[in-house]
Design a protein around this motif. Sequence first.
Motif, PDB file in Angstrom:
ATOM      1  N   ARG A  42       0.761  -1.244   0.000  1.00 53.20           N
ATOM      2  CA  ARG A  42       0.000   0.000   0.000  1.00 53.20           C
ATOM      3  C   ARG A  42       0.792   1.294   0.000  1.00 53.20           C
ATOM      4  O   ARG A  42       0.265   2.334  -0.397  1.00 53.20           O
ATOM      5  N   CYS A  43       2.006   1.302   0.453  1.00 49.01           N
ATOM      6  CA  CYS A  43       2.740   2.560   0.629  1.00 49.01           C
ATOM      7  C   CYS A  43       2.892   3.295  -0.707  1.00 49.01           C
ATOM      8  O   CYS A  43       3.507   2.782  -1.648  1.00 49.01           O
ATOM      9  N   SER A  44       2.351   4.499  -0.769  1.00 49.23           N
ATOM     10  CA  SER A  44       2.416   5.273  -2.016  1.00 49.23           C
ATOM     11  C   SER A  44       3.838   5.713  -2.344  1.00 49.23           C
ATOM     12  O   SER A  44       4.144   6.020  -3.492  1.00 49.23           O
ATOM     13  N   GLY A  45       4.705   5.703  -1.371  1.00 47.49           N
ATOM     14  CA  GLY A  45       6.091   6.060  -1.614  1.00 47.49           C
ATOM     15  C   GLY A  45       6.837   5.046  -2.475  1.00 47.49           C
ATOM     16  O   GLY A  45       7.908   5.341  -2.994  1.00 47.49           O
ATOM     17  N   PHE A  46       6.254   3.868  -2.616  1.00 53.01           N
ATOM     18  CA  PHE A  46       6.886   2.810  -3.398  1.00 53.01           C
ATOM     19  C   PHE A  46       5.972   2.303  -4.521  1.00 53.01           C
ATOM     20  O   PHE A  46       6.084   1.160  -4.956  1.00 53.01           O
ATOM     21  N   ASP A  47       5.108   3.177  -5.019  1.00 52.33           N
ATOM     22  CA  ASP A  47       4.190   2.787  -6.098  1.00 52.33           C
ATOM     23  C   ASP A  47       4.920   2.321  -7.352  1.00 52.33           C
ATOM     24  O   ASP A  47       4.510   1.348  -7.991  1.00 52.33           O
ATOM     25  N   GLU A  48       5.984   3.001  -7.710  1.00 54.11           N
ATOM     26  CA  GLU A  48       6.722   2.644  -8.931  1.00 54.11           C
ATOM     27  C   GLU A  48       7.343   1.246  -8.815  1.00 54.11           C
ATOM     28  O   GLU A  48       7.224   0.427  -9.723  1.00 54.11           O
ATOM     29  N   GLN A  49       7.972   0.971  -7.689  1.00 50.79           N
ATOM     30  CA  GLN A  49       8.569  -0.341  -7.474  1.00 50.79           C
ATOM     31  C   GLN A  49       7.497  -1.431  -7.434  1.00 50.79           C
ATOM     32  O   GLN A  49       7.682  -2.524  -7.959  1.00 50.79           O
ATOM     33  N   ARG A  50       6.366  -1.109  -6.782  1.00 52.91           N
ATOM     34  CA  ARG A  50       5.270  -2.082  -6.680  1.00 52.91           C
ATOM     35  C   ARG A  50       4.692  -2.392  -8.056  1.00 52.91           C
ATOM     36  O   ARG A  50       4.367  -3.542  -8.355  1.00 52.91           O
ATOM     37  N   ALA A  51       4.565  -1.386  -8.908  1.00 59.65           N
ATOM     38  CA  ALA A  51       4.023  -1.602 -10.252  1.00 59.65           C
ATOM     39  C   ALA A  51       4.907  -2.577 -11.033  1.00 59.65           C
ATOM     40  O   ALA A  51       4.401  -3.458 -11.726  1.00 59.65           O
ATOM     41  N   ALA A  52       6.228  -2.425 -10.899  1.00 54.66           N
ATOM     42  CA  ALA A  52       7.145  -3.348 -11.578  1.00 54.66           C
ATOM     43  C   ALA A  52       6.995  -4.761 -11.022  1.00 54.66           C
ATOM     44  O   ALA A  52       7.017  -5.738 -11.778  1.00 54.66           O
ATOM     45  N   LEU A  53       6.823  -4.870  -9.719  1.00 51.21           N
ATOM     46  CA  LEU A  53       6.637  -6.181  -9.087  1.00 51.21           C
ATOM     47  C   LEU A  53       5.338  -6.832  -9.539  1.00 51.21           C
ATOM     48  O   LEU A  53       5.319  -7.995  -9.950  1.00 51.21           O
ATOM     49  N   VAL A  54       4.247  -6.082  -9.492  1.00 48.10           N
ATOM     50  CA  VAL A  54       2.923  -6.603  -9.872  1.00 48.10           C
ATOM     51  C   VAL A  54       2.899  -7.022 -11.339  1.00 48.10           C
ATOM     52  O   VAL A  54       2.238  -8.000 -11.699  1.00 48.10           O
ATOM     53  N   ALA A  55       3.640  -6.334 -12.173  1.00 48.27           N
ATOM     54  CA  ALA A  55       3.699  -6.692 -13.591  1.00 48.27           C
ATOM     55  C   ALA A  55       4.241  -8.101 -13.789  1.00 48.27           C
ATOM     56  O   ALA A  55       3.896  -8.772 -14.758  1.00 48.27           O
ATOM     57  N   VAL A  56       5.059  -8.561 -12.852  1.00 48.97           N
ATOM     58  CA  VAL A  56       5.649  -9.896 -12.963  1.00 48.97           C
ATOM     59  C   VAL A  56       4.883 -10.933 -12.151  1.00 48.97           C
ATOM     60  O   VAL A  56       4.591 -12.022 -12.648  1.00 48.97           O
ATOM     61  N   ILE A  57       4.536 -10.603 -10.900  1.00 48.00           N
ATOM     62  CA  ILE A  57       3.943 -11.630 -10.029  1.00 48.00           C
ATOM     63  C   ILE A  57       2.428 -11.564  -9.917  1.00 48.00           C
ATOM     64  O   ILE A  57       1.820 -12.472  -9.375  1.00 48.00           O
ATOM     65  N   GLY A  58       1.815 -10.485 -10.375  1.00 45.61           N
ATOM     66  CA  GLY A  58       0.367 -10.360 -10.290  1.00 45.61           C
ATOM     67  C   GLY A  58      -0.075  -9.468  -9.146  1.00 45.61           C
ATOM     68  O   GLY A  58       0.736  -9.010  -8.339  1.00 45.61           O
TER      69      GLY A  58
END
Length: 99
Positions: A42-58
Amino acid sequence: MLTGHGCFGRYLHKIAGREPTAQCHHCADRDEDDTAEHTLARCSGFDEQRAALVAVIGEDLSLPRVVATMLGSDASWKAMLDFCESTISQKEAAERERE
């Protein structure tokens, strides 16, 4: 990241005694405690990193699903490793600045 120890506000406040509160320093939602789950999902400070992660793992970032996905493919393992390295290094740098 998986254990919740380290540069997370809740750990630094309640266990290590090095933070005055458990609040997150990296996002606009200062009312939420900084936990591994908060950082991962949830942390908005890491949205960019999370988007890259979600693109791979769902989209499912629950701990059981993340672990299962990591163990399921090298690409998922690397995506989680990249997420952890990026977020934890930023959290450690911010902690050093606060000290």
